[in-house]
Design a protein around this motif. Structure first.
Motif, short mmCIF file in Angstrom:
data_model
loop_
_atom_site.label_atom_id
_atom_site.label_comp_id
_atom_site.label_asym_id
_atom_site.label_seq_id
_atom_site.Cartn_x
_atom_site.Cartn_y
_atom_site.Cartn_z
N THR A 1 0.84 -1.21 0.00
CA THR A 1 0.00 0.00 0.00
C THR A 1 0.87 1.25 0.00
O THR A 1 1.79 1.38 0.81
CB THR A 1 -0.92 0.02 1.22
OG1 THR A 1 -1.70 -1.17 1.24
CG2 THR A 1 -1.83 1.23 1.19
N GLU A 2 0.58 2.14 -0.92
CA GLU A 2 1.33 3.40 -0.99
C GLU A 2 0.61 4.47 -0.18
O GLU A 2 -0.57 4.74 -0.41
CB GLU A 2 1.49 3.88 -2.43
CG GLU A 2 2.33 5.15 -2.53
CD GLU A 2 2.48 5.68 -3.95
OE1 GLU A 2 3.18 6.68 -4.12
OE2 GLU A 2 1.88 5.08 -4.87
N LEU A 3 1.30 5.06 0.76
CA LEU A 3 0.77 6.15 1.57
C LEU A 3 1.48 7.43 1.19
O LEU A 3 2.71 7.45 1.07
CB LEU A 3 0.97 5.86 3.07
CG LEU A 3 0.47 4.52 3.60
CD1 LEU A 3 0.82 4.39 5.08
CD2 LEU A 3 -1.02 4.38 3.38
N ILE A 4 0.71 8.49 0.98
CA ILE A 4 1.28 9.79 0.64
C ILE A 4 0.77 10.82 1.62
O ILE A 4 -0.45 10.98 1.78
CB ILE A 4 0.92 10.23 -0.80
CG1 ILE A 4 1.13 9.10 -1.80
CG2 ILE A 4 1.75 11.45 -1.19
CD1 ILE A 4 -0.13 8.43 -2.24
N VAL A 5 1.66 11.52 2.31
CA VAL A 5 1.29 12.61 3.22
C VAL A 5 1.54 13.93 2.52
O VAL A 5 2.68 14.23 2.14
CB VAL A 5 2.09 12.54 4.54
CG1 VAL A 5 1.78 13.76 5.41
CG2 VAL A 5 1.78 11.26 5.30
N TYR A 6 0.49 14.70 2.32
CA TYR A 6 0.59 16.01 1.70
C TYR A 6 0.53 17.09 2.78
O TYR A 6 -0.47 17.21 3.48
CB TYR A 6 -0.57 16.24 0.72
CG TYR A 6 -0.54 15.32 -0.48
CD1 TYR A 6 0.28 15.59 -1.58
CD2 TYR A 6 -1.34 14.18 -0.52
CE1 TYR A 6 0.30 14.75 -2.68
CE2 TYR A 6 -1.33 13.33 -1.62
CZ TYR A 6 -0.50 13.63 -2.70
OH TYR A 6 -0.49 12.79 -3.78
N GLU A 7 1.60 17.84 2.91
CA GLU A 7 1.66 18.94 3.88
C GLU A 7 2.03 20.22 3.13
O GLU A 7 3.10 20.30 2.52
CB GLU A 7 2.69 18.63 4.96
CG GLU A 7 3.04 19.78 5.88
CD GLU A 7 1.83 20.44 6.53
OE1 GLU A 7 1.73 21.68 6.48
OE2 GLU A 7 0.98 19.71 7.08
N GLN A 8 1.12 21.20 3.17
CA GLN A 8 1.33 22.38 2.34
C GLN A 8 2.46 23.27 2.85
O GLN A 8 3.03 24.05 2.07
CB GLN A 8 0.05 23.18 2.23
CG GLN A 8 -0.39 23.89 3.48
CD GLN A 8 -1.56 24.84 3.22
OE1 GLN A 8 -2.03 24.97 2.08
NE2 GLN A 8 -2.01 25.49 4.26
N SER A 9 2.80 23.19 4.13
CA SER A 9 3.92 23.98 4.64
C SER A 9 5.23 23.27 4.31
O SER A 9 5.25 22.21 3.68
CB SER A 9 3.80 24.18 6.15
OG SER A 9 4.11 22.99 6.84
N GLY A 10 6.31 23.83 4.78
CA GLY A 10 7.60 23.24 4.48
C GLY A 10 8.08 22.23 5.49
O GLY A 10 9.22 21.75 5.40
N ALA A 11 7.25 21.89 6.49
CA ALA A 11 7.69 20.98 7.54
C ALA A 11 6.53 20.19 8.09
O ALA A 11 5.39 20.68 8.14
CB ALA A 11 8.38 21.75 8.67
N LEU A 12 6.80 18.96 8.51
CA LEU A 12 5.81 18.14 9.20
C LEU A 12 5.67 18.58 10.65
O LEU A 12 6.53 19.27 11.19
CB LEU A 12 6.22 16.67 9.15
CG LEU A 12 6.27 16.00 7.78
CD1 LEU A 12 6.85 14.59 7.91
CD2 LEU A 12 4.88 15.94 7.15
N GLY A 13 4.60 18.15 11.30
CA GLY A 13 4.49 18.32 12.74
C GLY A 13 3.35 19.22 13.19
O GLY A 13 2.93 19.12 14.35
N GLY A 14 2.88 20.13 12.33
CA GLY A 14 1.80 21.01 12.77
C GLY A 14 2.22 21.81 13.99
O GLY A 14 3.22 22.52 13.98
N LYS A 15 1.44 21.67 15.08
CA LYS A 15 1.71 22.43 16.31
C LYS A 15 2.81 21.80 17.16
O LYS A 15 3.07 22.28 18.27
CB LYS A 15 0.43 22.56 17.15
CG LYS A 15 -0.75 23.17 16.41
CD LYS A 15 -0.47 24.56 15.91
CE LYS A 15 -1.70 25.20 15.29
NZ LYS A 15 -2.23 24.46 14.13
N LEU A 16 3.44 20.74 16.67
CA LEU A 16 4.61 20.18 17.35
C LEU A 16 5.84 20.72 16.64
O LEU A 16 6.10 20.39 15.47
CB LEU A 16 4.61 18.65 17.31
CG LEU A 16 3.40 17.95 17.93
CD1 LEU A 16 3.63 16.46 17.99
CD2 LEU A 16 3.09 18.50 19.31
#
Length: 466
Positions: free
Chosen positions: A29-44
């Motif tokens: 299964t291919e999982l793709i995480v799309y994050e519009q900012s330049g970094a993962l983590g959100g409020k972390l």
């Protein structure tokens, strides 16, 4: 046939969904995480201050769920083999800043709501004649009210203004008179539908949680090296392809799945997937849902948010602070600072080079966005001045600072929020699930649990279609 799942949003809810999907789905299964900012983590987000790691978002997580069982965040830490990196705060009391004094926060309350009124007499004068048994439960089955409405009616104004408001505000940056009991103190909402007095409801909720809590389990946990380690470990464990800086502008249906429109409008990119987890704030979610689930879009789009800012200050070695881990400030004190943590006292593993003294302060509450509309230098000066006033001593000039703004960072859950969430989820088409703080609560455990639920929902649909 190989399946593809898109996770839109790279905060902790989206990453928790990706890890859970990796555990549930075939390795292909291919999982793709799309994050519009330049970094993962959100409020972390972990940075540096005074030579050590310093959180610019959430600094810790609850180790137990509201019912006393292990929290979803702790379970994820175990899943990611980070348990040996757990650190816990020192057993040092915190205080309430009231009328120029710092009074220790009374123990034995449920987010400020006491089960024994005598325990809070040092900071508030509760009403002692209102919490009468009227022959029926405090709340009807399924009923939700604002926390302030329930507690004011039973315990009086001071308990709300001096205890419940600052403790709830420390988590939600909101006011007890607007926040849903069922969302913010769910264990109390549950027992209030059975017990006839608020005191009995609090005591029952506390007893139930104590019975389920593992002996010796600390209340809070953090990670050595910072919360960004949780982000990195979750991304790695998910095996997902990470797409940064490329916003998803549209979600549409295809005959067999979903079509994503990505990037700038003049040159859009198209991706097609079999299922989607939507883990973004409410307004972004409403925009993406408009074409495929308009009822869900309307229900989720009404959620309001509070804007806050976090200030970090590294003071010279020897700077004296009260013998506390920090303090909370009731809104009635009318300060911009609503909470402060004496970082190097609360977290012994963060003792900095040269014994610098680190302090972190939270600024702003719901409805006060205008008070944050100043440049960094002005807000830092205001925070420094208020910290000196609130601690009762002139603090020296900090040797290093940071200011992190979280515009629209904290959802404000009004009464009836859970009914709105049920409407949202009921209106989502199969193969599209939602997750995150806009639905299921702030805090790392709530977001992790929300992401995992969304993953399980789309996995079920994928299995049925196989």
């Amino acid at each position: 046939m190989r399946k593809r799942v898109a996770i839109i949003g790279g905060g902790v809810a989206g990453l928790a969904a990706a890890v859970r999907l990796r555990d549930l789905t075939p390795p292909s299964t291919e999982l793709i995480v799309y994050e519009q900012s330049g970094a993962l983590g959100g409020k972390l987000r972990t940075g540096r201050l005074g030579g050590v790691t310093a959180e610019r978002g959430a600094e810790s997580f609850l180790m137990s769920a509201p019912d006393g069982s292990e929290s979803a965040a702790l379970a994820l830490v175990r899943r990611l083999d980070l348990e040996d990196e757990l650190r816990h705060p020192a057993a040092i009391p915190a205080a309430l800043a009231i009328g120029g004094d710092l009074a220790r926060i009374p123990g034995g309350t449920l987010i400020g709501v006491p089960g024994n009124l005598a325990q809070v007499s040092s900071v508030a004068e509760p009403a002692t004649d209102r919490d009468r048994d009227e022959g029926r439960p405090l709340l009807a089955a399924g009923e939700d009210v604002a926390v302030g409405e329930l507690v004011r009616g039973r315990y009086g104004d001071q308990v709300v203004d001096r205890l419940v408001d600052p403790l709830l505000g420390g988590v939600y940056a909101g006011r007890a008179d607007q926040l849903s009991l069922a969302v913010t103190i769910p264990q109390l909402a549950r027992t209030a539908r059975v017990e006839h007095t608020l005191q009995a409801a609090v005591q029952t909720a506390q007893a139930e949680a104590a019975a389920r809590r593992a002996p010796g389990r600390p209340v809070f946990g953090a990670l050595d090296g910072g919360m960004s380690r949780l982000v990195a470990a979750a991304a790695a464990a998910s095996g997902a392809r990470i797409s940064l800086g490329l916003p998803v502008r549209e979600v549409g249906r295809t005959r067999d799945g979903w079509r994503l429109v990505l990037g700038a409008a003049p040159a859009p990119q198209i991706d097609e997937v079999d299922a989607v987890v939507l883990a973004v704030p409410s307004r972004a979610a409403a925009k993406l849902l408009t074409g495929v689930a308009p009822e869900a879009a309307e229900a989720v789009g009404v959620l309001d948010y509070a804007s806050v800012a976090l200030v970090g200050m590294a003071f010279p070695a020897g700077t004296e602070l009260p013998e506390l881990s920090g303090f909370l400030v009731p809104p009635s004190e009318d300060t911009l600072v609503k909470a402060a943590t004496f970082v190097t006292r609360k977290w012994s593993h963060l003792a900095g080079p040269g014994d610098r003294v680190l302090v972190r302060a939270s600024l702003g509450r719901a409805g006060e966005a205008g008070r944050l509309q100043f440049d960094d230098a002005v807000l830092l000066e205001r925070a420094h001045r208020e910290l000196s006033e609130l601690t009762g001593r002139p603090l020296p000039a900090p040797e290093e600072t940071f200011l992190q703004r979280w515009g629209g960072g904290l959802p404000q859950y009004t009464p009836g929020h859970l009914d709105r969430v049920a409407r949202v989820r009921g209106a989502l088409p199969a193969g599209l699930a939602m997750a995150g703080a806009s639905l299921d609560g702030v805090g790392i455990p709530a977001c992790v649990a929300s992401g995992e639920r969304a993953a399980e929902d789309v996995h079920k649909v994928l299995e049925e279609a196989a």
